[in-house]
Design an enzyme around this catalytic site. Structure first.
Site, PDB file in Angstrom:
ATOM      1  N   LYS A 183     -13.239 -37.507  24.549  1.00 26.63           N
ATOM      2  CA  LYS A 183     -13.525 -38.867  25.422  1.00 26.63           C
ATOM      3  C   LYS A 183     -12.293 -37.863  26.834  1.00 26.63           C
ATOM      4  O   LYS A 183     -13.450 -38.726  27.633  1.00 26.63           O
ATOM      5  CB  LYS A 183     -12.396 -39.789  24.411  1.00 26.63           C
ATOM      6  CG  LYS A 183     -12.232 -41.133  24.960  1.00 26.63           C
ATOM      7  CD  LYS A 183     -14.216 -41.695  25.133  1.00 26.63           C
ATOM      8  CE  LYS A 183     -13.960 -42.785  26.014  1.00 26.63           C
ATOM      9  NZ  LYS A 183     -13.447 -44.470  25.413  1.00 26.63           N
TER      10      LYS A 183
ATOM     11  N   CYS B 204     -12.228 -46.947  31.144  1.00 21.70           N
ATOM     12  CA  CYS B 204     -12.493 -45.674  30.461  1.00 21.70           C
ATOM     13  C   CYS B 204     -12.498 -44.684  31.897  1.00 21.70           C
ATOM     14  O   CYS B 204     -11.520 -44.238  32.364  1.00 21.70           O
ATOM     15  CB  CYS B 204     -13.675 -45.565  29.949  1.00 21.70           C
ATOM     16  SG  CYS B 204     -13.520 -46.384  28.501  1.00 21.70           S
TER      17      CYS B 204
END
Length: 420
Positions: A216, A270
């Protein structure tokens, strides 16, 4: 009912924000009883009415359906469940951008008394390598009668499965995006894969927990580095008197070139955050990742300098700031460079009258509302009153604006969407 659904009769999702609540609803939509746990009283109350506490196109119907059918219930306190999915914030602490696991630990504090052998605990929160292992160790501190393994009778199973969805497109991406699933043990990986297979129709890619964590971070660091290249190009082109958007359009005609679009910075929970976890874990090696972060973190100041230059000579300049969300057509203000630009402009230029246009929120966040020289206004009125129009977010309402109304106003278009 599938074998995976039969395996998980009760699922508990901890943290009912932009990721946790849709995750809970998608699982519930497959006929599995889900309990959502959150410390925010307003969220719990709103969700139990079948209402979405944030903007997410198309999600309201699914949530109302699963709540009305009794498949999803929100509450403050923890329960005993077959599986737990932890979707809590993982903020920074200190100047080195190390992860602060206080919210993960709080979730485990509440969960630990209810854990039973055989339970699955999945950390979905974006985390640096090793966080899932650290969470498992913390569980065992709280419950030394349990074990983390595949063979012990008292074993629980711990895994990591990072979210991969974009706010504003969750109805499409929650179910249809590939997912990476990594357990601390092979059985944990298998169980986690089974859990996500209840609602995810895309490919479920299995690995170990540490690699899943790094996957990720790598995805978002790749995007951050590419955005940084575009943002650095915009600085270079400004110095050389070149239209950066025309330049990128021309360069992208090369069959193997696909330069992204520059903007006022990088925001959200993010891309603006995840690369720092790599840097903090491996500061000597992550040189390009850190340089990209520095470029993107520095872009808001460049925008502010542009506005300050435009205000020169104006006694009481009026600035229309168009958009404060971190991306277009959503209400998410987390890590928003546009919001921070507006706040810094107001703080450092008290004579400036700043009119914020943000069609996706009903009122300004406290960080802006507390400043006396900022007010929220609709698009037409803000532009009409403005000396300077600062386009920060390309919301659909802003894209549709009649630019002939701009007249001779100074326009600073950080997204390159107006031909003025």
């Amino acid at each position: 009912m599938t074998n995976a659904q039969q395996q998980f009769n009760d699922v508990c999702v901890v943290g009912l924000g932009y990721i946790g609540l849709p995750t809970a609803a998608f699982i519930a939509s497959k006929g599995i009883k889900v309990t959502g746990v959150d410390v925010n009283p307003a969220f719990v109350e709103t969700i139990n009415k079948g209402e979405v506490p944030f903007v997410e196109p198309g999600f309201d119907e699914m949530l109302k359906d699963v709540v009305n059918r009794g498949l999803l219930t929100a509450r403050f306190d923890q329960i005993e469940a077959d599986a737990y999915i932890v979707c809590v914030p993982t903020p920074f602490k200190g100047e080195n951008h190390e992860v602060d696991t206080k919210f993960i630990n709080s979730a485990i504090d509440a969960m630990a008394p209810h854990l039973r052998p055989g339970a699955l605990v999945v950390l979905e929160s974006t985390s640096p390598p090793g966080t899932t292992r650290a969470m498992a160790d913390y569980i065992l501190e709280k419950r030394p009668d349990l074990a983390v393994g595949d063979d012990e009778e008292n074993a629980i199973f711990v895994a990591h499965c990072p979210e991969r969805v974009l706010p504003g497109q969750i109805m499409e991406e929650m179910e249809n995006n590939d997912r990476v699933v990594g357990g601390l043990t092979p059985r944990a990986t298998e169980l986690a894969r089974n859990l996500y297979s209840t609602f995810c129709t895309a490919e479920l890619l299995t690995t170990d927990a540490t690699t899943a964590e790094m996957a990720k971070l790598t995805e978002n660091s790749f995007r951050d580095v590419n955005i940084a290249f575009a943002n650095e190009l915009s600085l270079i082109c400004d110095r050389l008197g070149i239209d950066v958007w025309e330049l990128i359009e021309l360069a992208n005609h090369h069959p193997r070139v696909n330069i992204l679009q520059p903007g006022p910075g990088v925001g959200g929970h993010c891309i603006a955050v995840d690369p720092w976890f790599i840097v903090s874990a491996t500061p000597e090696e992550a040189k390009i990742v850190k340089m990209a972060r520095d470029v993107n973190d520095g872009k808001p100041q460049w925008v502010i300098n542009k506005v300050v230059d435009a205000m020169e000579g104006l006694e009481s300049p009026v600035v229309a700031a168009l958009g404060i969300a971190f991306k277009n057509d959503i209400d998410d203000l987390r890590e928003s460079p546009s919001l921070n630009i507006v706040r810094q402009l107001a703080e450092e230029n008290p004579k400036a009258d700043i009119r914020v246009v943000e069609p996706n929120v009903d009122e300004l966040p406290e960080s802006l509302a507390e400043l006396s020289n900022i007010q929220k206004q609709d698009l037409d009125d803000a532009v009409e009153a403005a000396d300077i129009v600062l386009l920060l977010v390309n919301h659909k309402e802003i894209l549709a604006f009649d630019t002939s109304k701009l007249g001779s106003k100074t326009v600073i278009d950080t997204k390159g969407v107006w031909s003025v």
